[in-house]
Every structure is written in C-alpha cells, then in structure tokens.
Enzyme design. Structure first.
Site, PDB file in Angstrom:
ATOM      1  N   ARG A  39      41.479  42.451  48.046  1.00 47.40           N
ATOM      2  CA  ARG A  39      42.289  41.542  47.243  1.00 47.40           C
ATOM      3  C   ARG A  39      43.168  42.366  46.317  1.00 47.40           C
ATOM      4  NH1 ARG A  39      39.858  39.380  43.631  1.00 47.40           N
ATOM      5  NH2 ARG A  39      37.720  40.079  43.906  1.00 47.40           N
ATOM      6  N   ASP A  77      28.855  32.372  47.542  1.00 49.01           N
ATOM      7  CA  ASP A  77      30.048  32.824  46.814  1.00 49.01           C
ATOM      8  C   ASP A  77      30.686  31.757  45.914  1.00 49.01           C
ATOM      9  OD1 ASP A  77      31.906  34.914  46.228  1.00 49.01           O
ATOM     10  OD2 ASP A  77      33.367  34.017  47.587  1.00 49.01           O
ATOM     11  N   ARG A 121      34.018  44.049  56.118  1.00 53.92           N
ATOM     12  CA  ARG A 121      33.420  42.718  55.997  1.00 53.92           C
ATOM     13  C   ARG A 121      32.883  42.168  57.303  1.00 53.92           C
ATOM     14  NH1 ARG A 121      33.888  40.023  50.720  1.00 53.92           N
ATOM     15  NH2 ARG A 121      34.886  41.603  49.454  1.00 53.92           N
ATOM     16  N   HIS A 176      32.586  30.539  40.762  1.00 55.53           N
ATOM     17  CA  HIS A 176      32.304  31.707  41.598  1.00 55.53           C
ATOM     18  C   HIS A 176      30.786  31.935  41.569  1.00 55.53           C
ATOM     19  CE1 HIS A 176      33.373  36.232  42.413  1.00 55.53           C
ATOM     20  NE2 HIS A 176      33.063  35.606  43.511  1.00 55.53           N
ATOM     21  N   LYS A 216      39.308  32.119  48.048  1.00 59.06           N
ATOM     22  CA  LYS A 216      39.567  32.353  46.626  1.00 59.06           C
ATOM     23  C   LYS A 216      40.761  31.541  46.120  1.00 59.06           C
ATOM     24  CE  LYS A 216      36.375  35.541  46.454  1.00 59.06           C
ATOM     25  NZ  LYS A 216      35.095  35.257  45.801  1.00 59.06           N
ATOM     26  N   CYS A 274      27.339  43.010  42.277  1.00 51.96           N
ATOM     27  CA  CYS A 274      26.088  42.770  41.561  1.00 51.96           C
ATOM     28  C   CYS A 274      25.045  42.120  42.468  1.00 51.96           C
ATOM     29  CB  CYS A 274      26.334  41.917  40.330  1.00 51.96           C
ATOM     30  SG  CYS A 274      27.228  42.784  39.033  1.00 51.96           S
ATOM     31  N   TYR A 317      44.580  40.842  54.931  1.00 50.36           N
ATOM     32  CA  TYR A 317      43.199  41.026  54.501  1.00 50.36           C
ATOM     33  C   TYR A 317      42.601  39.674  54.079  1.00 50.36           C
ATOM     34  CZ  TYR A 317      39.182  41.702  51.674  1.00 50.36           C
ATOM     35  OH  TYR A 317      37.917  41.558  51.162  1.00 50.36           O
ATOM     36  N   SER A 326      31.690  41.029  41.076  1.00 45.58           N
ATOM     37  CA  SER A 326      31.499  41.721  42.352  1.00 45.58           C
ATOM     38  C   SER A 326      30.557  42.899  42.178  1.00 45.58           C
ATOM     39  CB  SER A 326      32.819  42.236  42.920  1.00 45.58           C
ATOM     40  OG  SER A 326      33.889  41.744  42.206  1.00 45.58           O
TER      41      SER A 326
HETATM   42  C1  OXD Z   1      34.998  38.688  46.018  1.00 44.83           C
HETATM   43  C2  OXD Z   1      34.603  38.207  47.348  1.00 44.83           C
HETATM   44  O1  OXD Z   1      35.826  39.582  45.934  1.00 44.83           O
HETATM   45  O2  OXD Z   1      33.735  37.336  47.420  1.00 44.83           O
HETATM   46  O3  OXD Z   1      34.480  38.165  45.025  1.00 44.83           O
HETATM   47  O4  OXD Z   1      35.167  38.664  48.350  1.00 44.83           O
HETATM   48 MN    MN Z   2      33.313  36.393  45.548  1.00 50.45          MN
END
Ligand code: OXD
Ligand code: MN
Length: 587
Positions: free
Chosen positions: A69, A277, A371, A226, A206, A250, A197, A248
């Site tokens: 991102r 997520d 991913r 989130h 998102k 964690c 991406y 992210s």
């Molecule tokens: C993030 C994802 O970046 O879930 O939070 O991809």
């Molecule tokens: Mn996320």
C-alpha cells in the site's frame, strides 16, 4: 446483466473516458472465472501451480515497485481539507478528478474492462453494502472473487437502486510517480490508478470497507473498523465474541486463528474465526453491538506463516488460493516463503522472477509483504456464524500495540469513554523488520491511521457517540493488550501465539464479572493470569502486569503532542480522559 440506469450511466461515462476495447460483466459463475484463469495463464499474468499439491492455486508476481500500500499516494478528497483532517492526504475533489481524468483517458485502450458487482457482507444482510469495481486486470477479478461475494446475485440484490460504491481501477503503466489511490467519500467513489498490488486495487478491502465505510458509518450510525473478530467457545459450548484492533505486524491473523494451549484444548475450549482484518459493527434491535466480517477471504502476509505459527491460515492456503510475490519451488511447482519451514528450495525462483539456489541465496526469496488470497471457507476454524446476516454479538473490544516497556500485558478501561481514549492513544514501536529507526513510536488510533475516511477527531467523536447509543448494560467492555513487553535484556516476556488465549479468558471473565482486578492509574489490571503448564516465574508475571508511572508520564507527553494537531476538533471526552489519566498518575 442489469437495467439499472445509475449503473449503466456511470459505466458508460467511465468507458468513454478509459476507452476499453471490450467490456465484460462478471457474473460470478465458475465457468467464467475458470476461463479467466486460463486466459491469465496463457498471457503469463498468472502461473498455474502444482494442481495435485495445491488444487486451484495460482501464482502472480507484481512489478518490483508495486508491492505494498502507498500511504503517501492515498488521498481522502472531501469538499474541505478540515473534513479529511490533519492525518490524511487531501486534495480538492474537482482538482483531483481533473488530474485523474487525464491519467485515465484512453488507459484501457487495447484492453478489456471487467465489471465486478460485489457485496461487502453476505448478500442481502442488513449490514451489507454493494460496490461495483471496473478494472482492466484479470488478477483483480480473480482476487475479488475470493475476497468478496460477486456477480449476478449482487446485481439482483441492487435492483434499480443507485446506492452502490463506484470503484474504478486502471493498471496503466504501474508508474509509481503517477500512482493514486483516491477516495471521494461524499461521492461514494474510489479511483485507483497505476498499481496492481492488492491493497491498492482490491477496492472492496481497505478503500471501501474501511475508508468509505468509516465515513458511511459516521453518517448512518454504525462503525467500520480495522478489527479481527473471533469467537471463543467454552467447555459448556457457549461462544463469546471479541473484536480486536492492532496495527500491522502485531499478529492479527494469528490471533484470529489462535489454537488454544493443550490444557485448555483438553478442557474443551475452542476458537472460531469470524474475520481477520475488518469488522462492520451495528447496534442490534436489542441494544447490543453486533459485528460482521464484510470480507469473504483472507489477504494474508505469507512470510512467517507456518504450521507452528498459524496452522489454520496455512491450511486455508492449500486450495483455490492466489499467491502473490512469494517464491516458487521449481522442483514441484509449489510455493515457499521465509518462515514456512527451515528448508528453502534449492531450485527456486525468488519473488522478482530470478532463478536462484534458495539454500545459498543471501536475500529474501519471498517479498516480506508477499501474500496469499485464500477463501475464508478453507479455514479449518472458520466460525459457523461467518455467514450469519445478523452478525455476532460482541462481548469485548480489544486494542493492542507493540510496546517494549509502556503497556502491561493486559488492562481494562474503566468505561466506554475511557476505552475510546485507550483506542485513541494506541501506538506501536517500529521493529527492525520495517524500514526506518527501530523503537520509534508510531501513533495509530484504533489501528485506523491509514484507513480513516474523514477527520480522525470526528472519528473519535463518533466512537463516543456510539457509546451513548449502545444499551449500557450490554455494552462491550474495552481492553488493551501488549504481547510484546520486553525485559531489560530485550527478551520478550510473554510467549504469545496460542498462550494469548489465557489473556482472552481473563478478558471474558471480566465481561461476565467473574474475575477480580486491581485499579491502577491506567485501568483495571488482572490480579493474575492462568499460567498452567507455562514456564513463567512469578516475578516475570508481576512485571508483565505492572505499570511504571514514570514511563507513563513520558507517554502522556507523546499523547498530548499527538492530540494537539486536532485542535478544537478533539472531542471533550478525549480531553477529559487525558486529564483524568494525568491526575491518576500524579496522585
Ligand atoms: C494491512 C493489510 O495493511 O491488512 O493492514 O493488508
Ligand atoms: Mn489490515
């Protein structure tokens, strides 16, 4: 597929601008998706993996400059800058539309435009919202088919309604200098260009489910967060649900799919995954807070995922999964990434496409942000409530961060307003894995820093408002956890992973009024945590549950500095909690 005038007019306008050779409606049928897979394999856009070992699985590689991102190129284009707030990039909507129109003009010439109707949330659920994504990428179509509910049932649900989110994606030249991920919340519109991406182009995720949806939630009285959602089943078969927000890196996916420690498994405890997520939360007719996961798949980070760290996530990737930017084992045409096992393939294609000997290779074989896109139904612990259109009732909300010294293992907020403050002061220390300085505190309220679709101060206000609307007797209790506390030598003090279940059990006991706690300056602390079968001594546990007032006085300075940027827009409830915390620390 539709006579919906609003849809057809918009499609017309977008097609006139981008001038694709062909327009193809995605009906969601397996035949159509299979034909697209074959086309993507023929063109080299995707690689078909070993169908015996990984049935239905494919591989895709993005451009080297297009692997994550791009927060600096993500915009919230509200009518005024104040509405977007100080932490979002902003541009005047008219100016941004004009700028982007130039980039989109003719961008699909010689290409096909795919029209993907999709639903975030089960089709027809009162929580759900519809989007239509126009894209010139088959990869996007195939990912959206995993991550959302797509096709004809969605168009049927929409009928003649004009209430859908208008999403436009053009891959163009994946030029990073001309890459834009733009949300126009007031227009329910998302325009993304020059990326391929996932996080930038799977516009349901998102862009819609967090940025646009957070704005819609504020307008309509619900919340887009989130957060993972998990169900914890006790030996009596009762299931209680928890939502949790973490920045992210964690371990959100790991927590969502946690496997209980042996002694709890034996007693009959289980964990069920509802989402990993994103959570959409609404107040039900009974005054309780309910949540759905608006997604239908997991777009998870591959490196670090193994049978040991996340058995369930790994199991979910064994069929019908798309892998992006991992490494390929050329001997059997399967996938590999750092942390999968200790046995990198010798005959390996690393993520950029270079053929290397994985055993002696110096760099990373898989990109650190590589991913898997896996259907949620593949997950062995997917909750039976996953498709429940009414969502699941939430007992607890958990915020977390990565803090070496500041935050104890767990504490409970005094009430909803204090809990909102705890979420608003969420922060994480950067790790060596990320670029930049190590140990720097990044403030990430509710883990929504990159995802809030309007002014963060108003977003805090909306959280406080929601607290006034939820039946107080049924309101979720709010907690903060920190799995990453370190001793003076820098060793992690808490084992984490499955053992985090011990903390979740204290949390649920608190929700049911069954566990004792001690008051501290920052909130309620556990008197103890169950350490059965755990190799942890009394002193360490005490330390994990302690609050260092001097460290917290420093922490407050950081919080004040952060809040200052919101000026008068910062809600009174947050200011009051800051004052109260300061007073408790100085007592
Ligand atoms: C993030 C994802 O970046 O879930 O939070 O991809
Ligand atoms: Mn996320």
């Amino acid at each position: 597929m539709t006579n919906n005038k609003a849809v057809l007019n918009w499609l017309d306008e977008m097609a006139q601008m981008t001038t694709p050779d062909k327009i193809v409606w995605i009906d969601g049928s397996e035949e159509q998706l299979e034909a697209l897979r074959a086309e993507a394999v023929a063109s080299g856009e995707m690689i078909k993996l070993n169908q015996e070992k990984l049935p239905g699985c494919y591989y895709h590689r993005t451009a080297e400059n297009d692997v994550a991102r791009v927060e600096d190129r993500t915009f919230i284009c509200t009518p005024t800058k104040e509405e977007a707030g100080p932490i979002n990039n902003w541009m005047d909507p008219a100016e941004m539309y004009a700028k982007l129109r130039k980039l989109y003009t003719g961008s699909m010439k010689g290409r096909t435009m795919y029209v993907i109707p999709y639903s975030m949330g089960p089709v027809g659920s009162p929580f759900s919202k519809i989007g239509i994504e126009l894209t010139d990428s088959i990869y996007v179509v195939l990912n959206m088919a995993i991550m959302t509910r797509i096709g004809k049932p969605v168009m049927d649900q929409l009928g003649d309604d004009a209430d859908f989110v208008k999403c436009l994606h053009a891959k163009k030249d994946v030029d990073p200098e001309e890459r834009y991920i733009v949300q126009f919340p007031q227009d329910s519109t998302i325009w993304s260009i020059n990326s391929a991406y996932g996080g930038n182009v799977l516009l349901g995720k998102k862009c819609f489910a967090l940025r646009i949806a957070s704005y819609l939630g504020m307008k309509e009285g619900w919340m887009a967060e989130h957060m993972l959602i998990l169900g914890l089943e006790n030996p009596k078969g009762e299931v209680k649900y928890i939502c949790a927000a973490f920045p992210s890196a964690c371990g959100k996916t790991n927590l969502a799919m946690l496997i209980p420690p042996e002694y709890l498994k034996k007693k009959g405890y289980k964990v069920w995954t509802v989402g990993d997520d994103i959570a959409w939360l609404r107040i039900g007719p009974d005054g309780r807070l309910y949540a759905i996961n608006p997604e239908a798949g997991f777009f998870g980070v591959a490196p670090g995922t193994s049978e040991k760290t996340n058995f369930n996530a790994l199991a979910a990737t064994k069929k019908n999964t798309i892998f992006t930017n991992v490494a390929i084992n050329n001997d059997d045409n399967t996938v590999w990434w750092e942390g999968l096992d200790k046995n990198p393939p010798e005959n390996c294609t690393e993520w950029t496409g270079k053929h290397v000997n994985g055993k002696t290779y110096e760099g990373k074989l898989a990109h650190p942000n590589s991913r898997f896109t896996a259907p949620a139904v593949n997950c062995p612990c997917i909750s039976p409530e996953f498709e429940n259109p009414q969502g699941v009732p939430i007992s607890a909300i958990v915020f977390g961060g990565r803090r070496a010294k500041t935050a104890p293992l767990v504490y409970q907020a005094y009430d909803w307003q204090h809990g909102v403050f705890v979420g608003a002061t969420m922060a994480s220390e950067t790790t060596a894995a990320a670029t930049g300085a190590v140990g720097v505190v990044r403030r990430d309220p509710m883990a929504m820093k990159p995802f809030v679709g309007y002014n963060m101060a108003d977003y805090f206000g909306h959280w406080l408002e929601m607290g006034n609307k939820i039946d107080p007797a049924k309101a979720p209790k709010i907690f903060h956890v920190n799995w990453f506390r370190q001793d003076d030598e820098g060793n992690f003090m808490w084992p984490g992973f499955g053992d985090n279940m011990r903390v979740l059990l204290w949390i649920l006991d608190r929700c049911e009024g069954k566990a004792d706690a001690v008051e501290s300056a920052i909130g309620y602390l556990p008197e103890s945590i169950d350490t059965t079968d755990l190799d942890i001594n009394e002193a360490t546990l005490k330390e994990l549950l302690s609050v260092d007032k001097d460290v917290w006085k420093e922490e407050i300075k950081g919080q004040k500095e952060y809040f200052a940027q919101f000026g008068d827009r910062l809600p009174k409830g947050i200011k009051d909690e800051l004052d109260k915390l300061e007073a408790r620390l100085n007592k």
